[in-house]
Design an enzyme around this catalytic site. Structure first.
Site, PDB file in Angstrom:
ATOM      1  N   ARG A  97      33.830  41.955  44.987  1.00  0.00           N
ATOM      2  CA  ARG A  97      32.457  41.812  44.509  1.00  0.00           C
ATOM      3  C   ARG A  97      31.624  41.201  45.619  1.00  0.00           C
ATOM      4  NH1 ARG A  97      32.528  36.300  44.035  1.00  0.00           N
ATOM      5  NH2 ARG A  97      34.462  35.336  43.305  1.00  0.00           N
ATOM      6  N   LYS A 141      46.988  38.049  42.337  1.00  0.00           N
ATOM      7  CA  LYS A 141      47.279  37.590  43.689  1.00  0.00           C
ATOM      8  C   LYS A 141      48.668  37.995  44.156  1.00  0.00           C
ATOM      9  CE  LYS A 141      44.186  33.560  43.546  1.00  0.00           C
ATOM     10  NZ  LYS A 141      43.685  33.685  42.169  1.00  0.00           N
ATOM     11  N   HIS A 178      38.736  22.599  45.520  1.00  0.00           N
ATOM     12  CA  HIS A 178      38.911  24.025  45.818  1.00  0.00           C
ATOM     13  C   HIS A 178      37.638  24.839  45.582  1.00  0.00           C
ATOM     14  CE1 HIS A 178      43.126  23.014  46.137  1.00  0.00           C
ATOM     15  NE2 HIS A 178      43.147  22.638  44.882  1.00  0.00           N
ATOM     16  N   GLU A 220      52.764  28.550  46.584  1.00  0.00           N
ATOM     17  CA  GLU A 220      52.693  28.761  48.026  1.00  0.00           C
ATOM     18  C   GLU A 220      52.852  27.441  48.781  1.00  0.00           C
ATOM     19  OE1 GLU A 220      49.682  32.595  48.164  1.00  0.00           O
ATOM     20  OE2 GLU A 220      48.898  30.607  48.628  1.00  0.00           O
TER      21      GLU A 220
END
Length: 661
Positions: free
Chosen positions: A297, A116, A235, A200
């Protein structure tokens, strides 16, 4: 086009790929572990090859075994599905080194988006907006805590590899940062082999909007519009829809162009998803969306995109992997109607969505919806793999029509033998904010316990269970007219008492048989008048006073499942009256809620603990379970150690009795 492909996956995605391959004339090879020897994807494929034992690390993640299976079968290409090895660049290189085609992006594209932090740096260069935060290489805890302090709480710690909510922790205050960081690192290491993280800024009202992209090997890239995946728990996505509610044409174009730039920046080929997070604290704004990550994907939720575009994305994957150009240009793509997908899981929403295991004694999915599944009635839901058992997909002309179809479809799901989230999903459909399209990732958390807990069984459901227990819902064994008079008694009405276990309590029900299959059922002083109009031993048509309704009642041994009025209720015939006896003290033991691996033991005999202290951490079904002290006390025994594989119900830790503590 290929003649034969191997599918390096299992469950519903393997079945999904097989269906499209069959339609376009491509033969399929399935792979299976020992746990999946009799699985549906094995039965559906043209041939199947064993690749190892039940553990994923020794089977579905075993690259040499999968490559050998592909070569032995004569397959020309490998479809990775999603999860497992689908985003592993080493797997792509192994497939290509064996002279096979990987049905997906290049290894370099996967590597570019696999971490990421590196992906966000790349996106910044490509002009794609990214979430504010720290995405660098420094990983010492003190430094990361300082970065979190500087950006302001709440913050989100995220494993830099992988996705699906694994290794992700929301932190509200500085005092919780260190523990959350360690937990995220452990889960990232376990799930992806990489414990490094990024930090973040957490948005107080975020929406998760993603864009489906597709590229070919000729440099063409298009987007197939957006999906809203904001309804989440821990999540993990729960219900997805396309298009996104409230989306303007201008914002759709901006997000679509950003997604195409992201894919073009890495020379992307095949199906992919660019995930954005939008800050909707002041509404959906064109200047408030940010790149989160790219999934290189096919996504679990791709059917909603198929529903609104009329395309088969697996067919596109096969065509592009075989060297063909994209079937349509951007200007030829359009949105038709609205679609929803609900993920039906074997899990218990009332217990923090704890995954469930067991054998599917009943598995009837709705007929008026697309249902993608990899299991059948009689199949075993094991602790080895993800507990999703089906996807329910609907399409309508408008959002309201599609949502009504989804609610009806979920209410007609009939799944027994394992606890599922079907009722929870149906209640979500009725949530006013969701119905209005006012969604964000915190909606489920704000909705409260009423959304998570199954309603109490109605008196009608109790009455149906009592009739089943006494055999009054069995289909007549022969056409003899006397067989339809099972409740007839020569000398008047007959009454019987049946004892049922339900909701951790024993219930006594007195059933009085009357004329023409009519009954009075008394429970807790309430009398329910019920007439059996018809029954085949499972599907039942009954009348309650002025209402005639349908129900499904499934009996297996002493267990009774009642599906009625959109809810599922479980009963068991008690062995004898009063067999429960006195209630037992339940605050002295920590038991394994499901089979799993012991990862951390944080206490030893003699240690004093406080209620809520984390004592044992388990890993099961791709998630981390932290088990806390049920009360203040002193640890008596710890019969397990780190690395132990334990069964459901196994004793993990006990406390000394309260009088001795």
């Amino acid at each position: 086009m290929f003649r034969k492909i191997l599918i390096a996956n299992r469950g519903e995605i393997a079945c999904r790929v097989i269906r499209t391959a069959r339609q376009v004339g491509v033969s399929t090879v399935a792979v299976f572990s020992d746990a999946d020897r009799d699985a549906l994807h094995v039965a559906m494929a043209d041939e199947a090859i064993r690749i190892g034992p039940a553990e994923a690390a020794k089977s579905y993640l075993n690259i040499p075994a999968i490559i050998e299976a592909a070569k032995a079968s004569g397959a020309e290409a490998v479809h990775p599905g999603y999860g497992f090895l689908s985003e592993n660049p080493d797997f792509v290189e192994a497939v290509e080194a064996a002279g096979l085609v990987f049905i997906g992006p290049s290894a370099s594209a996967i590597r570019a988006m696999g971490l990421k932090d590196a992906a966000k740096a790349l996106m910044e260069k490509a002009g794609v907006p990214v979430v504010p935060g720290y995405h660098g290489e420094r990983q010492d805890a003190a430094f990361l805590a300082g970065e979190a302090e500087a950006m302001g709480y709440p913050v989100l710690i995220k494993a830099r590899a992988g996705g699906g909510g694994k290794g992700m922790r929301r932190v509200e205050r500085p005092a919780d940062f260190a523990a959350a960081l360690e937990s995220a690192r452990r889960e990232g290491e376990s799930a992806f082999g990489d414990g490094r993280v990024l930090v973040e800024k957490y948005m107080t009202k975020p929406r998760h909007i993603e864009v489906q992209v597709f590229g070919d090997k000729h440099g063409n890239v298009v987007h197939l519009f957006e999906r809203d995946c904001s309804l989440q728990r821990r999540h993990q996505k729960v219900i997805e829809e396309a298009p996104a509610p409230g989306m303007t044409a201008e914002m759709r174009a901006a997000m679509g162009q950003a997604a195409v730039r992201a894919a073009a920046a890495i020379g992307y080929s095949g199906a992919g998803t660019v995930e954005f997070i939008a800050d909707v604290s002041e509404g959906l704004r064109q200047d408030r969306f940010y790149f989160m990550e790219m999934n290189t994907r096919l996504q679990v939720e791709h059917p909603v995109t198929e529903a609104i575009t009329g395309l088969d994305l697996v067919e596109w994957q096969l065509h592009v992997a075989a060297g063909g150009p994209l079937a349509k240009r951007q200007e030829e793509l359009s949105i038709n109607g609205w679609a929803f997908e609900a993920r039906l899981y074997a899990e218990n929403p009332a217990r923090d969505f704890l995954p469930a295991t067991g054998r599917l004694s009943v598995f009837d999915l709705p007929q008026d919806a697309r249902t993608d599944s990899g299991v059948r009635a009689g199949d075993l839901i094991t602790p080895y793999y993800d507990p999703m058992i089906a996807k329910v997909i609907v399409h309508g002309r408008t959002r309201a029509e599609a949502l009504a179809k989804l609610e009806t479809a979920l209410e007609t799901c009939r799944v027994g033998g394992v606890t599922t989230n079907a009722g929870f999903l149906a209640r979500l459909c009725r949530l006013p904010a969701f119905a209005a399209g006012d969604v964000d990732t915190g909606l489920i958390g704000r909705a409260g316990e009423s959304l998570l807990n199954e309603p109490d069984a109605s008196e009608e459901a109790f009455a149906l269970a009592a009739l089943s227990a006494l055999g009054f819902l069995e289909a007549p064994a022969d056409p003899d007219p006397w067989g339809h008079l099972r409740s007839f008694r020569l000398w008047g009405e007959a009454a019987q008492t049946v004892f049922l276990d339900h909701g951790d309590a024993e219930h006594a029900l007195r059933v009085t048989a009357r004329e023409k299959n009519r009954f009075h059922v008394e429970h807790n002083g309430i009398i329910t008048d019920i007439a059996v109009k018809s029954t085949d031993g499972r599907s039942v048509r009954v009348a309650f006073e002025d209402r005639v309704l349908s129900a499904t009642v499934h009996r297996e041994g002493t267990d009774i499942l009642v599906f009625f009025a959109g809810h599922a209720h479980t009963f068991a015939i008690a062995e004898e009256a009063g067999h429960h006896g006195e209630a037992t003290a339940g605050g002295d033991r920590l038991s394994a809620p499901m089979p799993g691996l012991v990862r951390i033991v944080s206490a030893e005999p003699g240690a004093r603990v406080a209620k809520g202290d984390a004592l044992v951490t388990m890993e099961a079904m791709k998630m981390e379970l932290v088990l806390a002290a049920p009360r203040d006390g002193v640890v008596a025994t710890v019969p397990v150690a780190v690395g132990d594989q334990v069964a459901e119900g196994a004793l993990l830790l006990s406390l000394e009795p309260e009088e001795a503590a």
